[in-house]
Enzyme design. Structure first.
Site, PDB file in Angstrom:
ATOM      1  NE  ARG A  99       3.474 -12.913   0.412  1.00 48.58           N
ATOM      2  CZ  ARG A  99       3.586 -12.535  -0.400  1.00 48.58           C
ATOM      3  NH1 ARG A  99       3.302 -11.360  -1.259  1.00 48.58           N
ATOM      4  NH2 ARG A  99       5.410 -12.455  -1.113  1.00 48.58           N
TER       5      ARG A  99
ATOM      6  NE  ARG B 255      20.439  15.171   1.845  1.00 48.86           N
ATOM      7  CZ  ARG B 255      19.247  14.306   2.887  1.00 48.86           C
ATOM      8  NH1 ARG B 255      18.840  12.695   2.471  1.00 48.86           N
ATOM      9  NH2 ARG B 255      18.329  14.825   4.158  1.00 48.86           N
TER      10      ARG B 255
ATOM     11  CE  LYS C  15       5.233   4.026   0.315  1.00 49.72           C
ATOM     12  NZ  LYS C  15       5.654   2.931   0.549  1.00 49.72           N
TER      13      LYS C  15
ATOM     14  CG  HIS D 292      -4.559 -15.713   6.090  1.00 48.50           C
ATOM     15  ND1 HIS D 292      -4.258 -16.692   5.982  1.00 48.50           N
ATOM     16  CD2 HIS D 292      -5.611 -15.891   4.415  1.00 48.50           C
ATOM     17  CE1 HIS D 292      -3.990 -17.064   4.715  1.00 48.50           C
ATOM     18  NE2 HIS D 292      -5.325 -16.948   3.597  1.00 48.50           N
TER      19      HIS D 292
ATOM     20  NE  ARG E 160      12.597   1.157  -4.929  1.00 48.71           N
ATOM     21  CZ  ARG E 160      11.703   1.917  -3.699  1.00 48.71           C
ATOM     22  NH1 ARG E 160      10.622   1.953  -4.120  1.00 48.71           N
ATOM     23  NH2 ARG E 160      12.333   2.272  -2.656  1.00 48.71           N
TER      24      ARG E 160
ATOM     25  N   PRO F 118       0.855  -1.149   0.349  1.00 53.54           N
ATOM     26  CG  PRO F 118       0.106  -0.802   2.089  1.00 53.54           C
ATOM     27  CD  PRO F 118       0.643  -2.204   1.504  1.00 53.54           C
ATOM     28  CD  GLU F 119       3.133   4.002  -3.968  1.00 51.84           C
ATOM     29  OE1 GLU F 119       3.338   4.569  -3.465  1.00 51.84           O
ATOM     30  OE2 GLU F 119       3.167   2.998  -4.623  1.00 51.84           O
TER      31      GLU F 119
END
Ligand SMILES: [Zn+2]
Length: 289
Positions: free
Chosen positions: A117, A163, A61, A96, A273, A2-3
């Site tokens: 999970r 940065r 999150k 679950h 990614r 989830p974001e």
């Protein structure tokens, strides 16, 4: 995974259905779901029982429920498949179901943590020093997210310029800005016409302000899409908000035409990614960082 928008939908649901309620009892059905609470399930249950939940909070999150008058909060880790459900007490247990929290009122519902999970779980933590909103100490280093009214735009822009990093790395750096995942980073960069490898030091203030605006727009659009169902008595998170299917302009669109210029979108491997971008609208930086 989830974001932020999905987590915010869950937070609103918890705020509506759980805030102000006092815990009557906790059942830990799988020890793995409380593994981040080293004292174990019995201790977790004992320390929650009799305590009242304050409204759920979120940073990036991360989602937590402060326990009134204790200086502690229950931190929820949703992991890959974790769900927090408010269910009628009479509803059959989910296959679950890992943790059940009962309340001492007559509302007839209970809070359930369900996780196929079991990468996620619940744990109890002390509040970070000087935190007004019960921020758990273990996430005290996480920066505010761009939807947080206290997010400091000027400080973020100044940090970008200082940065030696690239823009997508910066967007995913939880100590600079939280809650921006891979999908929303690609979407915001596409809207801003910025290549993911652009060095942050080359961004002017107007450019970084524009990018921040796109980050917020993307998240708010996802919130609007995901928020349509939070009204129901079913607080749910599993990474699906409906937004992903309908509204993505960049993420997952390899070889499909750019919605702005028609050029086929590209995908590049990026830090284990993928990054999706339009090679025409989002030109790579001339000097590699
Ligand atoms: Zn394009």
């Amino acid at each position: 995974m989830p974001e932020l928008p999905e987590v915010e939908v869950v937070r609103r649901g918890l705020e509506r259905w759980v805030a102000g309620r006092t815990v009557a009892g906790v059942e830990v059905l799988h020890p793995r779901a409380v593994r981040r609470h080293p004292a174990g399930g019995a201790d977790f249950a004992a320390r929650l029982t009799g305590r009242r939940f304050e409204p759920a909070r979120r940073r990036g999150k991360y989602l937590w429920l402060p326990l009134a008058d204790t200086g502690t909060s229950v931190l929820g880790h949703l992991g890959m498949s974790g769900q927090l459900l408010v269910q009628p007490e009479a509803a059959p247990d989910e296959k679950h179901l890992r943790i059940r929290i009962r309340f001492d009122d007559a509302a007839g519902t209970e809070l359930r943590f369900v996780d196929q999970r079991t990468f996620g779980g619940l744990s109890l933590h002390d509040t970070a020093p000087d935190s007004a909103d019960g921020l758990p100490d273990v996430i005290g280093h996480i920066a505010r997210d761009p939807l947080d009214p206290a997010f400091d735009d000027a400080a973020f822009q100044a940090a970008l310029r200082l940065r030696r990093t690239t823009i997508k790395r910066a967007l995913l750096d939880q100590s600079l800005i939280s809650g921006v995942g891979n999908i929303y980073a690609d979407e915001a960069l596409w809207r801003a016409r910025l290549h993911y490898d652009r060095p942050t030091a080359t961004l002017t203030r107007p450019r970084s302000a524009e990018l921040l605006g796109h980050v917020r727009d993307v998240m708010n659009a996802a919130l609007a899409a995901g928020g349509t169902s939070f009204d129901s008595l079913y607080v749910n998170v599993n990474g699906e908000s409906g937004y992903f299917d309908r509204s993505l302009d960049a993420y997952g669109r390899e070889d499909e035409p750019c919605r702005r210029c028609g050029t086929p979108m590209r995908r590049r491997a990026w830090m284990n990614r993928s990054s999706y971008f339009c090679p025409r609208c989002q030109r790579p930086p001339r000097v590699s960082p």
